[in-house]
Structure formats: structure tokens, C-alpha cells
Design a protein around this motif. Structure first.
Motif, short mmCIF file in Angstrom:
data_model
loop_
_atom_site.label_atom_id
_atom_site.label_comp_id
_atom_site.label_asym_id
_atom_site.label_seq_id
_atom_site.Cartn_x
_atom_site.Cartn_y
_atom_site.Cartn_z
N SER A 1 0.80 -1.22 0.00
CA SER A 1 0.00 0.00 0.00
C SER A 1 0.84 1.27 0.00
CB SER A 1 -0.93 0.00 1.23
OG SER A 1 -1.73 1.16 1.23
N ASP A 2 2.09 1.21 0.49
CA ASP A 2 2.91 2.41 0.63
C ASP A 2 3.69 2.71 -0.65
OD1 ASP A 2 1.98 2.49 3.17
OD2 ASP A 2 3.80 1.64 4.09
N ASP A 3 4.34 3.89 -0.64
CA ASP A 3 5.26 4.26 -1.73
C ASP A 3 6.48 4.92 -1.08
OD1 ASP A 3 6.46 4.76 -4.11
OD2 ASP A 3 5.14 6.42 -4.70
N ILE A 4 7.65 4.51 -1.50
CA ILE A 4 8.91 5.06 -0.97
C ILE A 4 9.65 5.72 -2.12
CG2 ILE A 4 11.08 4.57 0.19
CD1 ILE A 4 9.78 2.11 1.40
N ARG A 5 9.90 6.98 -1.94
CA ARG A 5 10.62 7.71 -2.97
C ARG A 5 11.55 8.74 -2.32
NH1 ARG A 5 7.96 7.13 -8.12
NH2 ARG A 5 5.93 6.10 -7.87
N SER A 6 12.51 9.26 -3.12
CA SER A 6 13.42 10.30 -2.65
C SER A 6 13.20 11.57 -3.47
CB SER A 6 14.89 9.86 -2.78
OG SER A 6 15.16 8.80 -1.90
N LEU A 7 13.12 12.68 -2.76
CA LEU A 7 13.01 14.01 -3.38
C LEU A 7 14.34 14.72 -3.13
CD1 LEU A 7 10.06 16.50 -2.99
CD2 LEU A 7 12.35 17.21 -2.38
N GLU A 8 14.93 15.30 -4.18
CA GLU A 8 16.21 15.99 -3.99
C GLU A 8 16.33 17.14 -4.98
OE1 GLU A 8 19.56 13.42 -4.72
OE2 GLU A 8 18.37 12.17 -6.08
N PHE A 9 17.05 18.19 -4.56
CA PHE A 9 17.30 19.34 -5.44
C PHE A 9 18.45 20.17 -4.86
CE2 PHE A 9 14.29 20.80 -2.28
CZ PHE A 9 14.73 22.07 -1.93
N THR A 10 18.96 21.05 -5.72
CA THR A 10 20.01 22.01 -5.31
C THR A 10 19.47 23.42 -5.50
OG1 THR A 10 21.78 20.49 -5.98
CG2 THR A 10 22.36 22.80 -5.73
N ALA A 11 19.76 24.29 -4.57
CA ALA A 11 19.25 25.66 -4.65
C ALA A 11 20.30 26.65 -4.20
CB ALA A 11 18.01 25.80 -3.78
#
Length: 987
Positions: A364-374
Motif C-alpha cells: 500500500s505504501d510508496d517510498i521515494r526520494s526528493l532531492e534538489f540544489t538551490a
């Protein structure tokens, strides 16, 4: 006798090398050859031979034995040598092994003077190599790139360098390098840009600026690292000391050391159940798995980054997210946003969509990574907060932000760059070779470099005009070889058809505009020469581009500004409607001191109200004596009408480099009266050792500048070809069309214009181009001293006289002497000069008063000179409580002055006194102090008396006594002569 002494490359031990039985060693000496205007020269020898002998073979380590591998003579390294003739050192320099002739069994070598060795030592080294200390670069010139250091550097008495190398050595000028966040020029208006205390609103930060280096600091490093040191009044002057060179012109941004950086993890899982709300991430671990927070810029208690220095920060944020969906098998989605915020304002963000059931590890779950440079602009003290936010479509959805899993990092914040680090100054130097840099300076300021004959590592460096001014009179008539031809020729073969002196092209906005409008480089000196026999183009090899300053505009753009007292450089290039960095040559400018803006501006949130004014001119505002770093004296730069540069709606150009450093030098070649004189002279080893090319050489009554000694054959006694330029003693070339036609009794000179009209005010440039002195207070041109110390009588009217081969020097166009005759005794070589000149004085009492020349010059009487003559004294009373007008007296006096013991014998002649009225006692006296002969007059108490002294003086120069002071004598007292009747001197 010829002796060649070589110093070991390793130990500096001296070895006298063996010479061939009758060695043919020819020397050539020159400093500034007229036909090679943009070059400077050092003494050198033609190639000569050394025989294979045990001593020579040992010194050269049997270089010819190619099968040996242990020889210690390195032909790629300099070998210092001293060449003697009859015990006198005639050249000291570096010996170069040119070849080994195996059949002839000789070594072929030549010797280069020490000045040439300076440029050889530079080789192909770049500027940055001057800062190498072993295998690493010096950090002494580095500085921390902080707001405080930028503001401190605006005061030249401050030293911002890490090694405290000297106040003002490194400065950080205010400039626009095209590095704003909005890619627009810097602006300033109330509440915006540089006028906004919050610099994050399109303001200016220390990281957007680049340093500059004092030019003298770089020259010092280059010469020192090459193994030399120098003496130079010019380099030591305030003028040269205020010249700076821009750094970092080839790189977009400064590269600084690591400071205020961090890598921090989220230590444990964080539950996020409320949607549509920003949640602060609980990032708090700076010790696990390679994490660091060296400067404690990240607060692990509050989970925020605190800026330690104002400027641009670069962050990397990675968030590992587990989405827990309420409806299993629904395929629902939700959007997760991660951001870095300052207050409630996002400074950088990224979004990811989570999908129910898409993760293979949980149904049922979802595992993801969010990444960015600012990149985030922060003022010092501001906080950057990492946050997360999600939208959900179904009640009950939630997130888990993953912390460390089995010690492995997941969610993290990393500061990749923060302002305030140490700037590596040597790495910002332009990629220019040292010899290219020094060549530019030599050409720009017409520098002459001479080596000290007693110390080969000591150099004398001065502009040509100053160098020539330090020369003395040398009398070489007796050295003429009268059996060989003497040649007088025009200078056409030395001339170029065009003179072009310019700076390097640059792609910055100002130089691009000027080039497009002028169709040439701004500030260039360009002249066509009217001589059908001239050929080629005379031009320099620049490494620097022109420098401009501009007001900071408002949002309306140029020419709108709220403050004309804040002028800064623009180093960017236009890119459509925006601006961008452009790689460009370095530039030179003067730093003239702190300038009050009379307003408040902001750098990184810190207020300032004054700045270091950087300008192409040596002073602010410009006047008729201001030095420019442009070549010509006509072009008006951007902001030329600004009060800081000129303050005049019709700006006055400053003195260009051509006019200040080149015009008089070029006049000796390009003037209509210029001539080349060639003759053979009998030169001695002492002549070769002691010759100075800046001396004024007198031959057959005319004065010359020595340009080259060609083919001096050591040990032969043969005469040597010497080349001279006529010493015109004026620089009319390119200055004006008016000509001096009359010298007046009041000290002024009358000029006749092309239309026949006359004036005593031809303008400063025209006046000084003929060697006169310009009186700026009275706006008149005044005749000047010719160097003999005779200020007096009115000059004859200028003519085209002074035939270089006559037996009298003649008054010439600029001589202040009424009569001036030179006689040289053929037998003894003694020189006699007869002069007539005037002195004036006004006495107001009974104390002695000095009588002086109208232009204030002095009468020189050197130690080798006897002066004698008659003084005709006229005096008349013009006022005073005890004086009767026109009570007058005329009498004559005799004097004998001895320059050797500084004495003056003085007496009044009999039977020549004439009076009008009852003048009473009036007397004359004289003193000789420091080589200056001074006459004093004494009148009566409470009487104002005007005096005129007409002096007829004969000066006998006993030059032969000085030359033969150390001569060997017979018992009868006669000098002992050797080969070719040369007098033998004691060593």
C-alpha cells in the motif's frame, strides 16, 4: 691583456678560463636602439672561441664526451662570467655555450649582460609562478571574502591580507561583474538594490566582487623571484604606488576555501500526518556517517542553517519519503513538496508525486526520494529552514520522513558553498607570462633597465625621460678617430610610416561600445608619418585593456542615477536585455583614496557611505598635470563630465602615456631636425665599463645621445663604431605648429603661429615640447637653462643653427645663453667654455642678497673646473625711507673660482666706477658651495636698490687631470704611454 673569469654553476668558485692566443672578442652595447623603439637592450658579445685545454675541459665537464653521463656542467643553466681587459672589468653577465667544434677543438660561447638575464630568468613562467614557495603557492596575499574586509579595503591604510603583506597591497573595488541574481545591472534607488538594507533584494554581496593587486607588489615579486632586486624612483613614487591591476578577470566567480559548510542528517524517522501544512524537517545529526558541521553554521537543535556571512549559499536537500495511503489498492496519489525557506518564503523547492501501491517493498505504501540544489541569498544571521509539505486526496494519508536506517544516511541537508572563505589570490592572476607583463610595463612607461656594473643582481629602472635627465656631460671629441669617415644621415631608416600605441581589446560593455563608435581601441595614439622613405608600423604589445567607471543607475537605466558621487567599474557584457560575465584582459587603474558618497549604500546588509575611488586618472578631479593610463591625450572616457573625473561640461583630457613618456623620445627620431651621427672613437676599457647611455656626449661642439657601441674589439686598441642621435633638447614632434622665434628680456619666448600671428602663450604642450618652461600662473612660455648652470643673458632668436659638425655649440633654438663657446685643446684635452649671462637682485637693506637668474637656475662649477671673469655691476635706487630714486652706480669686479677647493678670490677693478647722485657704499661678494657659484650684493640701510650683474666668465674644465689622475709617471713627472700612445694607469 684579456681575462675571462667564470663562476661554477654549483659552488660559485672562480676559474680563469684559457683563451686563444689572439682572441677576437667583440662587444656590443646599447640600451634603446632607435630602430627598435619598443625594445630595450643589454650588452652582449659576439660568439668567440675557447680552446680545449685541461682547465677548460674540466670546467665544461668534457661536454663533448657524449658517452659520459656524470658531467656536472648544465648548458641550460646560466654561467656567470666576468670579462676583463687590462685589469678593468668590461662586462659581467651570463655565458652561454653555443656549440663544441670537435675538429677545431674549441668551445663556442658568448656573453649576455645581466639585464638580458632578467628576462631569461622569467622564461615562460606565468605571473602566478612569482608566488610559488617550493611546490606550493604563498597564502600571504590571500584574504577572507567577507563584507568587513571589502569595506576595510576601501581605506588604503588597512591590510586585509592573511600574511599582512602591506597596507593597500590587496583591495576589493566596488564593481559590477554581471553576477546579480536577476541577471540585470546593479541598481540603486531608495529602497531597492544598493540602497536597500536588505541586500537580498537585488543587492550586492562580497562574493560578487573581485580583488585587485597593487602593481608594485607584483613587480616586486617577479623581480625578486628571478633573483634580482632594483632601485627605482619611479617604482617608489606615489604615482606608481597608486596603480592597481584587476584580478579574476578570466573567471566568473571567485573560488574560496571551504568555510561555513556542513553535511547534516536526520537522525530518526519523522511522522508527518497533517496535510497542506509546512513541517520543519528534524535534521539534527552532524556526527554520523561522514557528517560535518565544522564552523557550526547549522543549528542541530532548531534544525536551521544560520548564515555567518552575507551572500549566495548553495544547498543540496534530499528527503527520503514513505507515503502511507489510507485506501489500500486504490492507486491514490499525493504530491510532496520539499523546500528551503527563509521565513515563509521559498528559496528553492522540488515536487514529487507518490502513488499508492507503486513501491515493491510495501503493497500500500510508496517510498521515494526528493532531492534538489538551490542557491539562496542570505544576509548574515538569517536562517535557512528545510521543510516538507503534502497534498492528499483522501483523509488518513500520511508521510514518514526517514532518518538513519541501520546507520546509513537518508534525509540530509548539505551546504555546498558559503561566502566568506579565503580567496586564493595567486590563482586569480591572469594567465600572462611574466616577461609579457614586464614588457608591457616597459613599453607603457618607456622604462630603461640597467644593471649595476658592481652588482649584477641590482637593477636600475626608470622611465627614459627621467633616466636621460640623470645623465651628465661627457666630452668625447679627443676620442675621435679622424682617419675614419664620420657620417651624418637622416633618420628615415629608423622611422615607421605609422605609430600606433594602444591597449588590448576587451569584450566588456564599455570597451565594446567605444570600439564600435571609434572604430579603434579607446585611448589609442595613432599617427601617420610624412616621410616617403619610412616603412612599417611602430606598435606596442599590450596585455591590459582600458578601464572605465560609471554611475550606478536607477531601475530606469542609464543615464538615470540618484548619486553622481559613486562611480564604479562595469566588467560585464550585454546579453540581450540582461548582462553576463565575460572573460577579458586585466585592467589598470589608479586608486586615489576614499571618496565620500554623501549617502548610505549597503553591501551584504552592512551600510557604507564612502568608497575607494578607482579611476583611469592619477587624481580627482583632472587638471592639466593629471596622468592618464590611456595612450592619447584626447579621448574622453565614460563619466568624463562627472565632478569626480573633471567637473567641467567641456572635460579637459589628462596627459596620455604617449605625451608623458614617449613624445620627447620619439622627437629625437621623428623631428624634422633629427639626425643620426656615426663615428669611430678610441674607447678604453674604462669607457666601456663606465659608459652611461643617458649621458650628454659633446663631440666637435655639438651634443648627442649615444645609442649604440658596435663591435668593441677587446684588447686590440682599434677604434669602435659609435652611433648617436642628435640631442635636439626639445620635442616639437606632434606637439604644435607654432615655432619659437624670439626670446625676450623678461624671460618669455615669442612663438609665431602658422598664420603669422605671435604669442607668448602657445599652450603648455607646445611650450614644453621645445624644452621651455611653462608658467601656468601667468600663462606664458619662458626660456630655460641649457644644463651648464648659466641662467643669464637673453637667448638669441631661435634658428635652424647648430650644425652637428661645427666647432661651437651655438645658442640653438632653446639656449638661454647669449654667448656660449666651447674650445678643446688638442694636446691636453682641456675644455674651455666662455659664457656671458645676466643676474638680477633687489636689496632692501644692508644685508647681503643673492643675485639670481630670471628663471632661478644655478651656476655650476664642478671640482674639475676653474672659473674666472669680470662682473659688470649696475645698480639704481628705486625706493626706501632713506633712498633717493635713480641714485645709481656702475663698477666692475674680477673673480677667480676654484672648484677643487671651493674657494673664490674676489676684487674690485680700479678706474671703472661711475656714479649718479650719491649712491654710497655698494659691494659685491661671491661664494662657492656644493659646486654652485653664487654672487651676493649689499646695498644701504632702508634703501631699495635694483641690481643687474653682467658676468663674462671663462670656465676651464681640466678633464685630462681627472682622467689621468692615476697615471704612472716617470721620474721627471711625465706620463708613461703604452700602445697607441695610451696613458698607462695604476690599478
Amino acid at each position: 691583456m684579456i681575462r675571462l673569469v667564470a663562476l661554477s654553476q654549483d659552488t660559485q668558485a672562480q676559474t680563469t678560463l684559457d683563451l686563444e692566443g689572439a682572441p677576437a672578442i667583440s662587444l656590443n652595447l646599447a640600451v634603446a636602439k632607435p630602430g627598435e623603439t619598443m625594445q630595450r637592450h643589454a650588452p652582449y658579445s659576439q660568439t668567440f672561441r675557447l680552446p680545449f685545454t685541461d682547465r677548460n675541459n674540466k670546467f665544461f665537464a668534457h661536454f663533448y664526451e657524449v658517452t659520459l653521463s656524470d658531467g656536472d656542467f648544465d648548458p641550460t643553466q646560466k654561467t656567470e662570467v666576468l670579462l676583463f681587459e687590462d685589469g678593468v672589468q668590461v662586462i659581467r653577465g651570463a655565458m652561454q655555450l653555443r656549440a663544441v667544434r670537435l675538429m677545431a677543438e674549441v668551445y663556442e660561447v658568448n656573453v649576455l649582460g645581466d639585464v638580458a638575464d632578467l628576462f631569461a630568468a622569467m622564461g615562460s613562467k606565468l605571473l602566478e609562478a612569482a608566488f610559488l614557495e617550493g611546490n606550493t603557492y604563498s597564502t600571504a596575499y590571500n584574504y577572507n571574502n567577507t563584507t568587513a574586509n571589502v569595506i576595510n579595503s576601501q581605506t588604503l591604510t588597512n591590510d586585509i591580507t592573511s600574511g599582512l603583506v602591506g597596507a593597500g597591497s590587496i583591495i576589493v573595488p566596488f564593481a559590477d561583474h554581471g553576477l546579480t541574481q536577476n541577471q540585470q545591472p546593479l541598481t540603486a534607488q531608495n529602497g531597492y538594490g544598493l540602497k536597500n538594507p536588505d541586500s537580498s533584494v537585488n543587492g550586492l554581496y562580497a562574493g560578487m566582487l573581485k580583488p585587485s593587486m597593487r602593481l608594485r607588489s607584483l613587480v616586486d615579486r617577479i623581480i625578486t623571484e628571478a633573483g634580482f632586486y632594483y632601485s627605482s624612483d619611479f617604482f617608489a613614487s606615489t604615482l606608481f604606488g597608486s596603480i592597481y591591476m584587476t584580478l579574476g578577470s578570466e573567471v566568473e566567480r571567485l573560488t574560496t576555501g571551504d568555510v561555513n559548510q556542513c553535511l547534516v542528517y536526520q537522525g530518526s524517522d519523522q511522522a508527518v500526518s497533517t496535510s497542506q501544512t509546512w513541517h520543519n524537517l528534524q535534521i539534527d545529526d552532524s556526527t554520523t556517517a561522514g557528517a560535518y558541521n565544522t564552523d557550526n553554521a547549522f543549528n542541530t537543535s532548531s534544525g536551521v542553517y544560520i548564515a555567518q556571512e552575507s551572500g549566495v549559499h548553495r544547498f543540496y536537500l534530499r528527503i527520503q519519503i514513505v507515503a502511507d495511503f489510507a485506501n489500500e489498492g486504490s492507486g491514490d496519489t499525493l504530491d510532496v513538496i520539499g523546500r528551503i525557506a527563509v521565513g515563509n518564503t521559498s528559496q528553492g523547492s522540488a515536487t514529487i508525486q507518490m502513488v499508492e501501491g507503486s513501491s515493491p517493498s510495501a503493497v500500500s505504501d510508496d517510498i521515494r526520494s526528493l532531492e534538489f540544489t538551490a542557491e539562496v541569498v542570505l544576509n548574515a544571521g538569517e536562517a535557512a529552514q528545510p521543510q516538507v509539505y503534502f497534498h492528499n486526496n483522501t483523509s488518513g494519508d500520511s508521510l514518514t520522513i526517514k532518518g538513519l536506517v541501520l546507520g546509513l544516511p537518508t534525509t540530509r541537508l548539505q551546504c555546498l558553498h558559503a561566502p566568506g572563505g579565503e580567496v586564493d589570490v595567486p590563482k586569480l592572476l591572469p594567465r600572462i607570462k611574466q616577461k609579457e607583463f614586464m614588457s608591457d610595463l616597459c613599453q607603457r612607461f618607456n622604462l630603461v633597465i640597467e644593471a649595476d656594473p658592481q652588482n649584477p643582481t641590482r637593477l636600475y629602472i626608470e622611465p627614459y625621460n627621467d633616466w636621460m635627465g640623470a645623465g651628465v656631460d661627457a666630452y668625447w671629441t679627443e676620442k675621435l678617430d679622424l682617419d675614419k669617415e664620420r657620417t651624418l644621415s637622416p633618420t628615415s631608416s629608423l622611422k615607421s610610416t605609422r605609430i600606433t600605441l594602444a591597449d588590448k581589446e576587451s569584450g566588456d560593455v564599455g570597451n565594446e561600445y567605444m570600439s564600435s563608435v571609434l572604430n579603434r581601441n579607446f585611448g589609442a595614439y595613432d599617427q601617420d608619418i610624412e616621410d616617403e622613405f619610412a616603412s612599417g608600423t611602430l606598435k606596442n604589445s599590450p596585455v591590459f585593456a582600458p578601464f572605465f567607471v560609471y554611475p550606478v543607475p536607477t531601475l530606469l537605466g542609464d543615464p538615470h542615477t540618484i548619486n553622481g558621487l559613486f562611480l564604479i567599474h562595469r566588467a560585464y557584457q550585454k546579453d540581450g536585455q540582461s548582462v553576463k560575465f565575460v572573460s577579458q584582459p586585466p585592467k589598470l587603474f589608479f586608486a586615489t583614496g576614499a571618496q565620500d558618497i554623501q549617502d548610505t549604500y549597503y553591501l551584504g546588509g552592512t551600510a557604507f557611505s564612502s568608497f575607494l575611488f578607482c579611476t583611469p586618472f592619477s587624481e580627482s578631479p583632472v587638471d592639466g598635470n593629471t596622468q592618464s593610463l590611456y595612450w592619447n591625450s584626447q579621448d574622453i572616457p565614460f563619466s568624463g563630465e562627472n565632478a569626480l573625473l573633471n567637473g567641467d561640461p567641456n572635460p579637459v583630457p589628462a596627459l596620455g602615456l604617449h605625451r608623458s613618456y614617449w613624445s620627447s623620445y620619439l622627437a629625437d627620431i621623428y623631428d624634422a631636425d633629427a639626425r643620426v651621427f656615426e663615428a669611430h672613437l678610441h674607447l678604453t676599457p674604462s669607457d666601456i665599463r663606465n659608459v652611461r647611455f643617458n649621458d650628454r656626449f659633446h663631440i666637435l661642439g655639438a651634443a648627442y645621445k649615444l645609442t649604440e657601441i658596435s663591435g668593441y674589439e677587446i684588447g686590440t686598441g682599434e677604434s669602435t663604431l659609435c652611433k648617436f642621435l642628435r640631442d635636439i633638447d626639445r620635442s616639437s614632434f606632434g606637439a604644435c605648429s607654432s615655432l619659437p622665434t624670439q626670446s625676450n628680456s623678461n624671460g618669455t619666448v615669442t612663438f609665431t603661429n602658422a598664420d603669422g600671428s605671435t604669442t607668448t602663450n602657445p599652450g603648455q604642450q607646445c611650450c614644453e615640447s621645445f624644452g621651455y618652461t611653462y608658467d601656468g600662473q601667468n600663462n606664458t612660455c619662458r626660456w630655460n637653462n641649457n644644463g651648464h648652470g648659466n641662467p643669464g643673458a637673453v637667448p638669441d632668436s631661435p634658428t635652424d643653427a647648430q650644425d652637428p659638425l661645427t666647432n661651437t655649440s651655438g645658442p640653438g633654438p632653446v639656449s638661454p645663453v647669449g654667448t656660449h663657446t666651447t674650445t678643446t685643446a688638442e694636446g691636453s684635452g682641456s675644455v674651455t667654455i666662455t659664457d656671458k649671462f645676466n643676474l638680477t637682485a633687489e636689496s632692501t637693506g644692508s644685508s647681503a642678497t643673492d643675485a639670481t637668474a630670471p628663471v632661478g637656475t644655478t651656476i655650476r662649477l664642478d671640482e674639475n673646473t676653474i672659473g674666472s671673469g669680470i662682473v659688470k655691476v649696475s645698480s639704481t635706487t628705486v625706493g626706501g625711507s632713506s633712498g633717493t630714486a635713480f641714485t645709481s652706480k656702475f663698477e666692475t669686479w674680477r673673480f677667480l673660482a676654484n672648484g677643487r677647493d671651493a674657494s673664490v678670490s674676489f676684487s674690485k677693478t680700479s678706474g671703472t666706477t661711475l656714479t649718479s647722485g650719491s649712491p654710497g657704499t655698494r659691494s659685491l661678494s661671491a661664494t662657492l658651495t656644493g659646486g654652485v657659484l653664487t654672487f651676493q650684493v649689499t646695498g644701504g640701510t632702508n634703501k631699495i636698490i635694483n641690481w643687474n650683474l653682467q658676468v663674462d666668465m671663462v670656465r676651464l674644465y681640466a678633464t685630462n687631470e681627472v682622467e689621468f689622475r692615476d697615471a704612472l709617471l716617470t721620474e721627471a713627472g711625465a706620463r708613461i704611454a703604452g700602445v697607441n700612445d695610451r696613458v698607462i694607469l695604476q690599478e
